[in-house]
Design a protein around this motif. Structure first.
Motif, PDB file in Angstrom:
ATOM      1  N   PHE A  14       0.842  -1.202   0.000  1.00 19.03           N
ATOM      2  CA  PHE A  14       0.000   0.000   0.000  1.00 19.03           C
ATOM      3  C   PHE A  14       0.878   1.253   0.000  1.00 19.03           C
ATOM      4  CE2 PHE A  14      -3.888  -2.264   1.504  1.00 19.03           C
ATOM      5  CZ  PHE A  14      -4.799  -1.644   0.686  1.00 19.03           C
ATOM      6  N   ILE A  15       1.877   1.259   0.864  1.00 15.55           N
ATOM      7  CA  ILE A  15       2.752   2.423   0.970  1.00 15.55           C
ATOM      8  C   ILE A  15       3.546   2.619  -0.321  1.00 15.55           C
ATOM      9  CG2 ILE A  15       4.741   3.367   2.217  1.00 15.55           C
ATOM     10  CD1 ILE A  15       3.474   1.961   4.743  1.00 15.55           C
ATOM     11  N   GLU A  16       4.022   1.549  -0.915  1.00 15.30           N
ATOM     12  CA  GLU A  16       4.769   1.633  -2.176  1.00 15.30           C
ATOM     13  C   GLU A  16       3.930   2.254  -3.287  1.00 15.30           C
ATOM     14  OE1 GLU A  16       6.036  -2.304  -3.259  1.00 15.30           O
ATOM     15  OE2 GLU A  16       7.096  -2.584  -1.371  1.00 15.30           O
ATOM     16  N   LEU A  17       2.636   1.967  -3.295  1.00 17.78           N
ATOM     17  CA  LEU A  17       1.766   2.422  -4.384  1.00 17.78           C
ATOM     18  C   LEU A  17       1.165   3.801  -4.153  1.00 17.78           C
ATOM     19  CD1 LEU A  17      -0.063  -0.928  -5.203  1.00 17.78           C
ATOM     20  CD2 LEU A  17       1.762   0.174  -6.508  1.00 17.78           C
ATOM     21  N   VAL A  19       2.393   6.854  -4.089  1.00 16.65           N
ATOM     22  CA  VAL A  19       2.832   7.884  -5.034  1.00 16.65           C
ATOM     23  C   VAL A  19       2.128   7.710  -6.371  1.00 16.65           C
ATOM     24  CG1 VAL A  19       4.810   8.797  -6.306  1.00 16.65           C
ATOM     25  CG2 VAL A  19       5.051   8.172  -3.895  1.00 16.65           C
ATOM     26  N   GLU A  20       2.053   6.482  -6.850  1.00 20.77           N
ATOM     27  CA  GLU A  20       1.388   6.185  -8.129  1.00 20.77           C
ATOM     28  C   GLU A  20      -0.097   6.513  -8.064  1.00 20.77           C
ATOM     29  OE1 GLU A  20       0.225   2.178 -10.589  1.00 20.77           O
ATOM     30  OE2 GLU A  20       2.219   2.251  -9.678  1.00 20.77           O
ATOM     31  N   GLU A  21      -0.752   6.141  -6.988  1.00 17.08           N
ATOM     32  CA  GLU A  21      -2.192   6.365  -6.882  1.00 17.08           C
ATOM     33  C   GLU A  21      -2.536   7.843  -6.743  1.00 17.08           C
ATOM     34  OE1 GLU A  21      -3.839   3.787  -3.873  1.00 17.08           O
ATOM     35  OE2 GLU A  21      -4.112   2.224  -5.364  1.00 17.08           O
ATOM     36  N   ILE A  22      -1.749   8.577  -5.998  1.00 10.99           N
ATOM     37  CA  ILE A  22      -2.036   9.998  -5.816  1.00 10.99           C
ATOM     38  C   ILE A  22      -1.715  10.777  -7.097  1.00 10.99           C
ATOM     39  CG2 ILE A  22      -1.436  12.053  -4.462  1.00 10.99           C
ATOM     40  CD1 ILE A  22      -3.274   9.880  -3.093  1.00 10.99           C
ATOM     41  N   ALA A  23      -0.800  10.278  -7.906  1.00  9.71           N
ATOM     42  CA  ALA A  23      -0.473  10.932  -9.179  1.00  9.71           C
ATOM     43  C   ALA A  23      -1.601  10.765 -10.198  1.00  9.71           C
ATOM     44  CB  ALA A  23       0.827  10.383  -9.746  1.00  9.71           C
ATOM     45  N   ASP A  24      -2.424   9.739 -10.028  1.00  7.69           N
ATOM     46  CA  ASP A  24      -3.543   9.484 -10.939  1.00  7.69           C
ATOM     47  C   ASP A  24      -4.697  10.410 -10.558  1.00  7.69           C
ATOM     48  OD1 ASP A  24      -6.293   7.695 -11.139  1.00  7.69           O
ATOM     49  OD2 ASP A  24      -5.005   7.499 -12.895  1.00  7.69           O
ATOM     50  N   PRO A  25      -5.189  11.244 -11.488  1.00  5.33           N
ATOM     51  CA  PRO A  25      -6.244  12.210 -11.146  1.00  5.33           C
ATOM     52  C   PRO A  25      -7.521  11.560 -10.601  1.00  5.33           C
ATOM     53  CG  PRO A  25      -5.312  12.720 -13.298  1.00  5.33           C
ATOM     54  CD  PRO A  25      -4.726  11.414 -12.863  1.00  5.33           C
ATOM     55  N   PHE A  26      -7.940  10.428 -11.170  1.00  6.24           N
ATOM     56  CA  PHE A  26      -9.168   9.782 -10.711  1.00  6.24           C
ATOM     57  C   PHE A  26      -8.993   9.246  -9.293  1.00  6.24           C
ATOM     58  CE2 PHE A  26     -11.925   6.107 -10.061  1.00  6.24           C
ATOM     59  CZ  PHE A  26     -13.165   6.660 -10.346  1.00  6.24           C
ATOM     60  N   THR A  27      -7.911   8.516  -9.065  1.00 13.66           N
ATOM     61  CA  THR A  27      -7.685   7.928  -7.746  1.00 13.66           C
ATOM     62  C   THR A  27      -7.489   8.999  -6.692  1.00 13.66           C
ATOM     63  OG1 THR A  27      -6.625   6.060  -8.850  1.00 13.66           O
ATOM     64  CG2 THR A  27      -6.328   6.203  -6.501  1.00 13.66           C
ATOM     65  N   SER A  28      -6.784  10.053  -7.044  1.00  6.49           N
ATOM     66  CA  SER A  28      -6.586  11.166  -6.125  1.00  6.49           C
ATOM     67  C   SER A  28      -7.932  11.774  -5.723  1.00  6.49           C
ATOM     68  CB  SER A  28      -5.691  12.220  -6.777  1.00  6.49           C
ATOM     69  OG  SER A  28      -5.511  13.304  -5.927  1.00  6.49           O
ATOM     70  N   TRP A  29      -8.825  11.907  -6.688  1.00  9.45           N
ATOM     71  CA  TRP A  29     -10.166  12.437  -6.417  1.00  9.45           C
ATOM     72  C   TRP A  29     -10.976  11.448  -5.570  1.00  9.45           C
ATOM     73  CZ3 TRP A  29     -15.025  11.238  -9.095  1.00  9.45           C
ATOM     74  CH2 TRP A  29     -16.069  12.127  -8.779  1.00  9.45           C
ATOM     75  N   LEU A  30     -10.891  10.171  -5.900  1.00 13.01           N
ATOM     76  CA  LEU A  30     -11.603   9.122  -5.157  1.00 13.01           C
ATOM     77  C   LEU A  30     -11.198   9.116  -3.687  1.00 13.01           C
ATOM     78  CD1 LEU A  30     -13.294   6.374  -5.150  1.00 13.01           C
ATOM     79  CD2 LEU A  30     -11.108   5.278  -5.652  1.00 13.01           C
ATOM     80  N   TYR A  31      -9.910   9.289  -3.421  1.00  8.28           N
ATOM     81  CA  TYR A  31      -9.388   9.241  -2.050  1.00  8.28           C
ATOM     82  C   TYR A  31      -9.415  10.588  -1.339  1.00  8.28           C
ATOM     83  CZ  TYR A  31      -7.517   4.508  -2.752  1.00  8.28           C
ATOM     84  OH  TYR A  31      -7.371   3.175  -2.965  1.00  8.28           O
ATOM     85  N   GLN A  32     -10.008  11.588  -1.951  1.00  9.01           N
ATOM     86  CA  GLN A  32     -10.018  12.920  -1.351  1.00  9.01           C
ATOM     87  C   GLN A  32     -10.694  12.920   0.020  1.00  9.01           C
ATOM     88  OE1 GLN A  32     -10.900  15.850  -4.269  1.00  9.01           O
ATOM     89  NE2 GLN A  32     -11.190  17.449  -2.767  1.00  9.01           N
ATOM     90  N   SER A  33     -11.719  12.111   0.198  1.00 10.97           N
ATOM     91  CA  SER A  33     -12.393  11.994   1.498  1.00 10.97           C
ATOM     92  C   SER A  33     -13.186  10.696   1.530  1.00 10.97           C
ATOM     93  CB  SER A  33     -13.335  13.180   1.732  1.00 10.97           C
ATOM     94  OG  SER A  33     -14.474  13.074   0.884  1.00 10.97           O
ATOM     95  N   VAL A  34     -13.622  10.331   2.734  1.00 14.17           N
ATOM     96  CA  VAL A  34     -14.484   9.152   2.882  1.00 14.17           C
ATOM     97  C   VAL A  34     -15.782   9.376   2.094  1.00 14.17           C
ATOM     98  CG1 VAL A  34     -15.842   7.814   4.540  1.00 14.17           C
ATOM     99  CG2 VAL A  34     -13.519   8.517   5.115  1.00 14.17           C
ATOM    100  N   LEU A  35     -16.275  10.592   2.103  1.00 14.19           N
ATOM    101  CA  LEU A  35     -17.503  10.904   1.380  1.00 14.19           C
ATOM    102  C   LEU A  35     -17.314  10.705  -0.126  1.00 14.19           C
ATOM    103  CD1 LEU A  35     -20.428  11.818   1.478  1.00 14.19           C
ATOM    104  CD2 LEU A  35     -19.596  14.185   1.391  1.00 14.19           C
ATOM    105  N   HIS A  36     -16.201  11.160  -0.668  1.00 10.79           N
ATOM    106  CA  HIS A  36     -15.922  10.950  -2.095  1.00 10.79           C
ATOM    107  C   HIS A  36     -15.980   9.450  -2.419  1.00 10.79           C
ATOM    108  CE1 HIS A  36     -14.376  15.053  -2.104  1.00 10.79           C
ATOM    109  NE2 HIS A  36     -14.330  14.992  -3.419  1.00 10.79           N
ATOM    110  N   TRP A  37     -15.288   8.676  -1.594  1.00 11.86           N
ATOM    111  CA  TRP A  37     -15.225   7.231  -1.818  1.00 11.86           C
ATOM    112  C   TRP A  37     -16.626   6.629  -1.803  1.00 11.86           C
ATOM    113  CZ3 TRP A  37     -16.357   2.527   0.309  1.00 11.86           C
ATOM    114  CH2 TRP A  37     -15.635   1.431  -0.157  1.00 11.86           C
ATOM    115  N   ASN A  38     -17.451   7.033  -0.826  1.00  8.77           N
ATOM    116  CA  ASN A  38     -18.807   6.501  -0.721  1.00  8.77           C
ATOM    117  C   ASN A  38     -19.652   6.863  -1.940  1.00  8.77           C
ATOM    118  OD1 ASN A  38     -19.629   5.180   2.033  1.00  8.77           O
ATOM    119  ND2 ASN A  38     -18.167   6.775   2.533  1.00  8.77           N
ATOM    120  N   VAL A  39     -19.621   8.123  -2.340  1.00  7.79           N
ATOM    121  CA  VAL A  39     -20.423   8.583  -3.482  1.00  7.79           C
ATOM    122  C   VAL A  39     -20.016   7.837  -4.754  1.00  7.79           C
ATOM    123  CG1 VAL A  39     -20.909  10.557  -4.989  1.00  7.79           C
ATOM    124  CG2 VAL A  39     -20.939  10.849  -2.501  1.00  7.79           C
TER     125      VAL A  39
END
Length: 123
Positions: A14-17, A19-39
């Motif tokens: 998880f820690i290794e990935l 940087v890659e996940e936060i660099a991805d615009p969709f994943t960065s948006w998805l992980y912005q908050s618990v609410l984002h993830w739920n929606v």
């Protein structure tokens, strides 16, 4: 033989990935908050399992302690502006707007799930 989830290796992965996940615009948006993830998960579930979900349906399913109606509405608006979500009239009630993942949203969501599935290490 059943393999057991390696907590130690999975956590490191998880820690290794990150940087890659936060660099991805969709994943960065998805992980912005618990609410984002739920929606996003609710809209994705409806999109892939062919049922209608509206703003009102999402508000009913998400506890108000997780996020307000206004916050949910803002997440949906941003998702539409980023071309991840499409709002269509309901087949049964033209007053009701149905939310689905766009083709770009589906592609990004599928890529997220594929990357996420590679995070878990079983031994």
């Amino acid at each position: 033989m059943n393999k057991k989830l390696s907590i130690k290796k999975t956590t490191s992965r998880f820690i290794e990935l990150w940087v890659e996940e936060i660099a991805d615009p969709f994943t960065s948006w998805l992980y912005q908050s618990v609410l984002h993830w739920n929606v996003i998960m609710l809209i994705a579930d409806a999109s892939y399992n062919n049922y209608e979900i509206s703003f009102e349906d999402i508000c009913i399913r998400i506890n108000s302690r997780v996020g307000s109606r206004t916050s949910i509405q803002n997440i949906i608006k941003v998702g539409i502006s980023k071309n991840y979500i499409i709002k269509n009239p309901s087949k049964n009630d033209n007053r009701k707007k149905i939310l689905v993942l766009s083709s770009e949203g589906k592609s990004n969501f599928e890529n997220f799930l594929k990357r996420d599935s590679q995070t878990y290490i079983y031994e």
